[in-house]
Design a protein around this motif. Structure first.
Motif, PDB file in Angstrom:
ATOM      1  N   LEU A  24       0.838  -1.201   0.000  1.00  0.00           N
ATOM      2  CA  LEU A  24       0.000   0.000   0.000  1.00  0.00           C
ATOM      3  C   LEU A  24       0.869   1.244   0.000  1.00  0.00           C
ATOM      4  O   LEU A  24       1.745   1.393   0.845  1.00  0.00           O
ATOM      5  CB  LEU A  24      -0.908   0.011   1.238  1.00  0.00           C
ATOM      6  N   ALA A  25       0.613   2.150  -0.943  1.00  0.00           N
ATOM      7  CA  ALA A  25       1.276   3.452  -0.965  1.00  0.00           C
ATOM      8  C   ALA A  25       0.276   4.521  -0.524  1.00  0.00           C
ATOM      9  O   ALA A  25      -0.824   4.607  -1.076  1.00  0.00           O
ATOM     10  CB  ALA A  25       1.796   3.777  -2.363  1.00  0.00           C
ATOM     11  N   ILE A  26       0.662   5.311   0.467  1.00  0.00           N
ATOM     12  CA  ILE A  26      -0.172   6.417   0.942  1.00  0.00           C
ATOM     13  C   ILE A  26       0.494   7.700   0.472  1.00  0.00           C
ATOM     14  O   ILE A  26       1.618   8.018   0.870  1.00  0.00           O
ATOM     15  CB  ILE A  26      -0.329   6.386   2.466  1.00  0.00           C
ATOM     16  N   ILE A  27      -0.190   8.431  -0.396  1.00  0.00           N
ATOM     17  CA  ILE A  27       0.407   9.508  -1.178  1.00  0.00           C
ATOM     18  C   ILE A  27      -0.313  10.830  -0.913  1.00  0.00           C
ATOM     19  O   ILE A  27      -1.543  10.863  -0.761  1.00  0.00           O
ATOM     20  CB  ILE A  27       0.330   9.189  -2.684  1.00  0.00           C
ATOM     21  N   GLY A  28       0.453  11.914  -0.886  1.00  0.00           N
ATOM     22  CA  GLY A  28      -0.104  13.257  -0.817  1.00  0.00           C
ATOM     23  C   GLY A  28       0.241  14.043  -2.070  1.00  0.00           C
ATOM     24  O   GLY A  28       0.933  13.551  -2.961  1.00  0.00           O
ATOM     25  N   ALA A  29      -0.242  15.277  -2.152  1.00  0.00           N
ATOM     26  CA  ALA A  29       0.040  16.147  -3.297  1.00  0.00           C
ATOM     27  C   ALA A  29      -0.075  17.592  -2.862  1.00  0.00           C
ATOM     28  O   ALA A  29      -0.689  17.903  -1.841  1.00  0.00           O
ATOM     29  CB  ALA A  29      -0.917  15.866  -4.450  1.00  0.00           C
ATOM     30  N   ASN A  30       0.506  18.488  -3.631  1.00  0.00           N
ATOM     31  CA  ASN A  30       0.364  19.918  -3.387  1.00  0.00           C
ATOM     32  C   ASN A  30      -0.860  20.493  -4.097  1.00  0.00           C
ATOM     33  O   ASN A  30      -1.389  21.523  -3.706  1.00  0.00           O
ATOM     34  CB  ASN A  30       1.613  20.657  -3.840  1.00  0.00           C
ATOM     35  N   GLY A  31      -1.268  19.822  -5.175  1.00  0.00           N
ATOM     36  CA  GLY A  31      -2.448  20.259  -5.904  1.00  0.00           C
ATOM     37  C   GLY A  31      -3.191  19.080  -6.493  1.00  0.00           C
ATOM     38  O   GLY A  31      -2.577  18.082  -6.882  1.00  0.00           O
ATOM     39  N   THR A  40       2.722  18.341  -8.013  1.00  0.00           N
ATOM     40  CA  THR A  40       3.663  18.796  -6.993  1.00  0.00           C
ATOM     41  C   THR A  40       4.634  19.775  -7.643  1.00  0.00           C
ATOM     42  O   THR A  40       4.878  19.690  -8.853  1.00  0.00           O
ATOM     43  CB  THR A  40       4.399  17.592  -6.359  1.00  0.00           C
ATOM     44  N   PRO A  41       5.201  20.733  -6.902  1.00  0.00           N
ATOM     45  CA  PRO A  41       6.066  21.732  -7.532  1.00  0.00           C
ATOM     46  C   PRO A  41       7.417  21.211  -8.013  1.00  0.00           C
ATOM     47  O   PRO A  41       8.011  21.792  -8.916  1.00  0.00           O
ATOM     48  CB  PRO A  41       6.274  22.777  -6.415  1.00  0.00           C
ATOM     49  N   ASP A  42       7.935  20.136  -7.405  1.00  0.00           N
ATOM     50  CA  ASP A  42       9.310  19.699  -7.647  1.00  0.00           C
ATOM     51  C   ASP A  42       9.336  18.418  -8.483  1.00  0.00           C
ATOM     52  O   ASP A  42       8.785  17.395  -8.074  1.00  0.00           O
ATOM     53  CB  ASP A  42       9.997  19.452  -6.292  1.00  0.00           C
ATOM     54  N   PRO A  43       9.992  18.425  -9.647  1.00  0.00           N
ATOM     55  CA  PRO A  43      10.059  17.221 -10.478  1.00  0.00           C
ATOM     56  C   PRO A  43      10.687  16.024  -9.770  1.00  0.00           C
ATOM     57  O   PRO A  43      10.288  14.880 -10.006  1.00  0.00           O
ATOM     58  CB  PRO A  43      10.918  17.655 -11.676  1.00  0.00           C
ATOM     59  N   SER A  44      11.665  16.267  -8.905  1.00  0.00           N
ATOM     60  CA  SER A  44      12.310  15.160  -8.200  1.00  0.00           C
ATOM     61  C   SER A  44      11.358  14.502  -7.204  1.00  0.00           C
ATOM     62  O   SER A  44      11.402  13.282  -6.994  1.00  0.00           O
ATOM     63  CB  SER A  44      13.583  15.641  -7.494  1.00  0.00           C
ATOM     64  N   VAL A  45      10.485  15.283  -6.588  1.00  0.00           N
ATOM     65  CA  VAL A  45       9.471  14.738  -5.685  1.00  0.00           C
ATOM     66  C   VAL A  45       8.429  13.966  -6.491  1.00  0.00           C
ATOM     67  O   VAL A  45       7.982  12.884  -6.088  1.00  0.00           O
ATOM     68  CB  VAL A  45       8.802  15.859  -4.871  1.00  0.00           C
ATOM     69  N   ALA A  46       8.044  14.500  -7.639  1.00  0.00           N
ATOM     70  CA  ALA A  46       7.077  13.816  -8.499  1.00  0.00           C
ATOM     71  C   ALA A  46       7.595  12.435  -8.897  1.00  0.00           C
ATOM     72  O   ALA A  46       6.822  11.462  -8.957  1.00  0.00           O
ATOM     73  CB  ALA A  46       6.807  14.652  -9.749  1.00  0.00           C
ATOM     74  N   ARG A  83      -3.420  23.557  -9.092  1.00  0.00           N
ATOM     75  CA  ARG A  83      -2.487  22.861  -9.963  1.00  0.00           C
ATOM     76  C   ARG A  83      -1.095  23.439  -9.755  1.00  0.00           C
ATOM     77  O   ARG A  83      -0.919  24.653  -9.771  1.00  0.00           O
ATOM     78  CB  ARG A  83      -2.902  23.035 -11.429  1.00  0.00           C
ATOM     79  N   THR A  84      -0.107  22.567  -9.514  1.00  0.00           N
ATOM     80  CA  THR A  84       1.275  23.031  -9.423  1.00  0.00           C
ATOM     81  C   THR A  84       2.060  22.527 -10.635  1.00  0.00           C
ATOM     82  O   THR A  84       1.465  22.191 -11.663  1.00  0.00           O
ATOM     83  CB  THR A  84       1.916  22.598  -8.097  1.00  0.00           C
ATOM     84  N   PHE A  85       3.358  22.422 -10.532  1.00  0.00           N
ATOM     85  CA  PHE A  85       4.225  22.329 -11.704  1.00  0.00           C
ATOM     86  C   PHE A  85       4.191  20.980 -12.423  1.00  0.00           C
ATOM     87  O   PHE A  85       4.131  20.910 -13.642  1.00  0.00           O
ATOM     88  CB  PHE A  85       5.661  22.662 -11.274  1.00  0.00           C
ATOM     89  N   VAL A  86       4.246  19.873 -11.670  1.00  0.00           N
ATOM     90  CA  VAL A  86       4.456  18.555 -12.283  1.00  0.00           C
ATOM     91  C   VAL A  86       3.325  17.595 -11.914  1.00  0.00           C
ATOM     92  O   VAL A  86       3.020  17.406 -10.735  1.00  0.00           O
ATOM     93  CB  VAL A  86       5.798  17.937 -11.826  1.00  0.00           C
ATOM     94  N   THR A  87       2.736  16.955 -12.912  1.00  0.00           N
ATOM     95  CA  THR A  87       1.745  15.900 -12.679  1.00  0.00           C
ATOM     96  C   THR A  87       2.465  14.578 -12.435  1.00  0.00           C
ATOM     97  O   THR A  87       3.338  14.187 -13.204  1.00  0.00           O
ATOM     98  CB  THR A  87       0.810  15.752 -13.887  1.00  0.00           C
TER      99      THR A  87
END
Length: 240
Positions: free
Chosen positions: A155-162, A171-177, A202-206
């Motif tokens: 199970l992956a529990i995931i958050g997001a900035n947008g 999320t704003p950071d490509p490395s985090v995405a 909506r932030t920078f990277v989907t």
């Protein structure tokens, strides 16, 4: 706003020694440029590829809602024995509520979460390696993605900035995405958790689409009509 998270409009007027009307005009201009977001007399800075709020600022935004969401996630653990926990304040609340009575292996990219869980008798913590981001204390980059690629996660529990209908989870950071995407790929199931203020942004990277999650947990503050719009777009929304 970037330092403190949500700020009251009246507080801004006092801080800047101007009238409330002046503040409202300026905020309208900033909102038109996509730099701030206004809601119920408060205003916050919009995250982008150039700006992301710190953990300290996030702790001040809707903390009670985040606690309710964390309480609800326990129902969705099922028989998972290996869990990926994303970075962020919401995930710290989730980590605090993981059950103590049976063995769990928790994989995380968050230094605060690893520290919180490391002393638990029935919890094995796998801390991903990589570059530590100073504002969130999460680890990123190629080493992190490489290690995730070797793991099989229940199970992956995931958050997001947008979260937006048009762009999905962002999320704003490509490395985090890259970390979030890798965790979802390696997991049998994925659950999204995030407070209502993330929706419609909506932030920078989907890094994922709305329909990639078993459930999308957020607060009742989102509202029934907005929840229906996201549900119609493919998000399995649950309001708590």
């Amino acid at each position: 706003m970037r330092s403190n998270g949500d700020i009251d409009v009246a507080q801004l007027a006092t801080l800047l020694t101007v009238s409330v009307e002046t503040v409202r005009r300026d905020l309208a201009a900033l909102e038109g440029q996509g730099l701030v977001r206004r809601s119920y007399g408060k205003v916050s800075a919009v995250e982008s590829g150039a700006f992301e709020t710190s953990l300290a600022a996030r702790e001040l935004i809707n903390p009670q809602e985040k606690i309710f969401i964390a309480d609800a996630i326990v129902e969705h653990l099922g028989t998972a024995q290996t869990i990926f926990l994303d970075e962020g304040v919401q995930m710290l609340f989730v980590a605090e509520r993981l059950p103590l009575e049976y063995p769990l292996t928790v994989v995380t990219s968050s230094l605060p979460i690893a520290t919180l869980l490391a002393g638990r008798v029935n919890t094995q913590v796998i801390m991903l390696g990589g570059r530590v981001r100073g504002n969130t204390l999460g680890v990123v980059d190629a080493w992190t993605v490489e290690l995730l690629g070797r793991l099989n996660i229940d199970l992956a529990i995931i958050g997001a900035n947008g979260v937006s209908i048009e762009s999905g989870m962002t999320t704003p950071d490509p490395s985090v995405a890259a970390i979030k995407s890798a965790a979802i790929r390696r997991a049998t199931r994925a659950v999204f958790v995030g407070a209502h203020h993330k929706f419609g942004r909506r932030t920078f990277v989907t890094f994922a689409q709305l329909n990639e999650f078993e459930v999308v947990l957020t607060g009742r503050e989102l509202g029934a009509s907005a929840a229906r719009r996201f549900s119609d777009a493919g998000a399995p929304i649950r309001l708590v």
